[in-house]
Design an enzyme around this catalytic site. Structure first.
Site, mmCIF file in Angstrom:
data_model
loop_
_atom_site.group_PDB
_atom_site.id
_atom_site.type_symbol
_atom_site.label_atom_id
_atom_site.label_comp_id
_atom_site.label_asym_id
_atom_site.label_seq_id
_atom_site.Cartn_x
_atom_site.Cartn_y
_atom_site.Cartn_z
ATOM 1 N N ASP A 299 -10.895 1.342 -3.075
ATOM 2 C CA ASP A 299 -10.950 2.729 -2.632
ATOM 3 C C ASP A 299 -11.825 3.812 -3.692
ATOM 4 O OD1 ASP A 299 -9.788 2.984 -0.513
ATOM 5 O OD2 ASP A 299 -7.972 2.909 -1.457
ATOM 6 N N ASP B 67 0.863 -1.103 -0.078
ATOM 7 C CA ASP B 67 0.041 -0.206 0.013
ATOM 8 C C ASP B 67 1.044 1.224 0.031
ATOM 9 O OD1 ASP B 67 -2.561 1.426 0.461
ATOM 10 O OD2 ASP B 67 -1.673 1.911 2.266
ATOM 11 N N GLU C 4 1.746 -0.502 -5.076
ATOM 12 C CA GLU C 4 0.508 0.306 -5.358
ATOM 13 C C GLU C 4 0.990 1.702 -5.580
ATOM 14 O OE1 GLU C 4 -1.791 3.355 -4.623
ATOM 15 O OE2 GLU C 4 -1.843 2.625 -2.556
#
Length: 517
Positions: free
Chosen positions: A410, A310, A357
């Protein structure tokens, strides 16, 4: 720490085969306990994935969530979420009776975390009481003790931390006495003595979680399905990680953060995102050979076969926001660990089964870090449309070493996304797809992802089912109402999964395809 002089560095390439999968967090599975878990419905989902020719199941972080029930704000970077423990599996193990299960259940609908926590905690306490009976101890105690010993490096701190939080009515560790905050040996010894039963209980929960996860992973291997996990770059301030390792974080003399994490303003949020997590002291981590980080990655690879990193750009430079700021507007970019961290990963672990990411404000330096270690980046089809034919998120600009999604957890669902487009974006979408309406928009984006050269394509189940915005999993920048969506039942997803299987074969992404190497 590190390889010996003259040693040959192991391969660091992920080398993903051409394949595909589905993004669905464990909590979103159906079932009769108000929340998805690691029990029978997770096994059935694996069978659905395999039947649909899918090679991957992507999950969100599996840790115990704190504020807002966010899996990205956990009490531990190593522990599992006790709410994911399956009561049905505990019945099968003899730690619960079928009659112990509550009659007031919530088989469908969004997760009601307060109700789920009350009901599951009661069941887990009952299972622990049964575990401690002489008859059950003969079978289970040796297994639990072996688990506890093998995971002592993080489990001892986690179990003590959770027991102390309970003893302090859920207060953050920064509200405890100075002796406990600073981990004075005498205070810790006294806490371990007086809270011994609760410490054992929390260690028992982790034993159950990993026992069930291991069984799920074993079944996944047999079906040819691999798991994609998720490693949040930052940890919660109220966590066992910060309490037990304050030297690894930018804290002041009172053990409060000197600055906090966030991301700068962008097209999606004009004031940026203020996450509030404590920041790492990367110099301290380097002096320790990045040992905590290596242990953390090992723990993530215990949970999954491939791990999404992330906020990858934060490893090159992170957004440092002054404490007390109401927004993230006035932060500054500060250098992260860069290649040194990934070299430590490579030296200690070998190959790097990671996804970068790489979304947000991406610079050439971030791209160089990603490419130096041959990590696949992410491409989001929803981000591609407008006037720029060179947009890296348009499928004709993809590279093979990438993972593509119609949208992620998201983003809005693709159906909801299309409805919110402005005229310019909608025109770009229609020109690119040749579709003059938003008919079947989710599948238009899935088709673009699946037909691309990206090695791995992953679709949220909400898009496979063409669901509207009401099925959205998370809206960044909001602290409530997220992480609640659940699949009502597997029948509702059956037609979409069958269609996905056909598309997977069409574009050579199934395990039996010649391109799947």
């Amino acid at each position: 720490m590190g390889k010996s002089k003259g040693a040959v560095a192991p391969s660091i390439s992920t080398k993903l085969p051409r394949s595909s999968g589905v993004l669905l967090h464990v909590t979103s599975l159906p079932g009769s306990h108000g929340i998805g878990d690691l029990g029978p419905d997770a096994f059935r989902w694996l069978e659905m994935l395999a039947a649909a020719k899918q090679s991957w199941w992507q999950m969100l972080p599996l840790g115990p969530p704190g504020a807002g029930n966010s899996p990205y704000q956990c009490f531990s970077a190593f522990a599992g979420n006790p709410l994911l423990i399956s009561p049905d599996a505990l019945v099968a193990d003899g730690l619960l009776d079928r009659s112990d299960l509550p009659t007031d259940r919530a088989p469908t609908g969004p997760v009601n975390y307060d109700k789920v926590e009350r009901q599951k905690t009661a069941l887990l306490i009952r299972a622990f009481d049964r575990f401690r009976t002489p008859t059950k101890q003969r079978k289970w105690a040796p297994l639990a003790q072996r688990f506890r010993k093998g995971n002592a490096s993080w489990l001892d701190d986690l179990a003590l931390f959770m027991a102390l939080r309970e003893a302090h009515d859920g207060q953050s560790w920064t509200q405890w006495s100075a002796e406990l905050m600073r981990r004075r040996p005498a205070a810790l010894a006294e806490a371990k003595r007086t809270l011994a039963a609760r410490i054992e209980y929390h260690a028992f929960l982790q034993f159950l979680f990993y026992r069930q996860l291991d069984a799920l992973r074993d079944r996944a291997r047999r079906l040819g399905v691999k798991l994609i996990g998720d490693l949040p770059i930052f940890v919660s301030a109220d966590s066992a990680d910060v309490w037990a390792n304050p030297h690894l974080f930018q804290l002041d003399r009172e053990l409060r953060p000197k600055a906090v994490a966030g991301c700068p303003p962008d097209a999606f949020c004009g004031t940026g995102q203020l996450w509030g997590n404590p920041l790492y002291d990367w110099r301290a981590a380097e002096r320790d050979g990045y040992a905590w980080w290596v242990a953390r990655l090992r723990a993530s690879l215990r949970q999954a076969d491939l791990v999404r990193l992330d906020h990858f750009r934060g490893f090159e430079a992170y957004w440092r926001v002054p404490v007390g700021d109401a927004t993230a507007e006035h932060g500054t970019w500060t250098k992260g660990p860069g290649p040194a961290l990934f070299e430590a990963f490579r030296d200690e672990i070998g190959s790097l089964p990671l996804i970068a990411e790489d979304l947000g404000v991406i610079t050439p330096a971030v791209e160089r870090l990603r490419d130096r270690f041959e990590l696949p980046g992410m491409r989001i089809v929803q981000f591609g449309f407008g006037d720029d034919a060179a947009n890296p998120h348009l499928p004709h600009n993809y590279v093979p070493n990438a993972v593509t999604y119609p949208g992620t957890h998201d983003n809005d669902t693709s159906v909801g996304w299309y409805r919110s487009l402005d005229a310019n974006q909608k025109s770009g979408y229609e020109r690119y797809t040749g579709q003059q309406t938003g008919r079947d928009v989710a599948w238009q984006l899935i088709r673009l992802a699946w037909s691309s050269v990206a090695s791995l394509a992953v679709a949220p189940l909400q898009d496979v089912m063409s669901l509207p915005s009401s099925a959205r999993m998370n809206q960044p920048g909001t602290g409530t109402g997220n992480w609640r969506w659940r699949l009502s039942d597997f029948d509702a997803a059956e037609a979409g999964m069958e269609r996905l299987g056909e598309l997977t074969e069409t574009f050579g992404r199934s395990a039996s395809s010649p391109q799947h190497e």
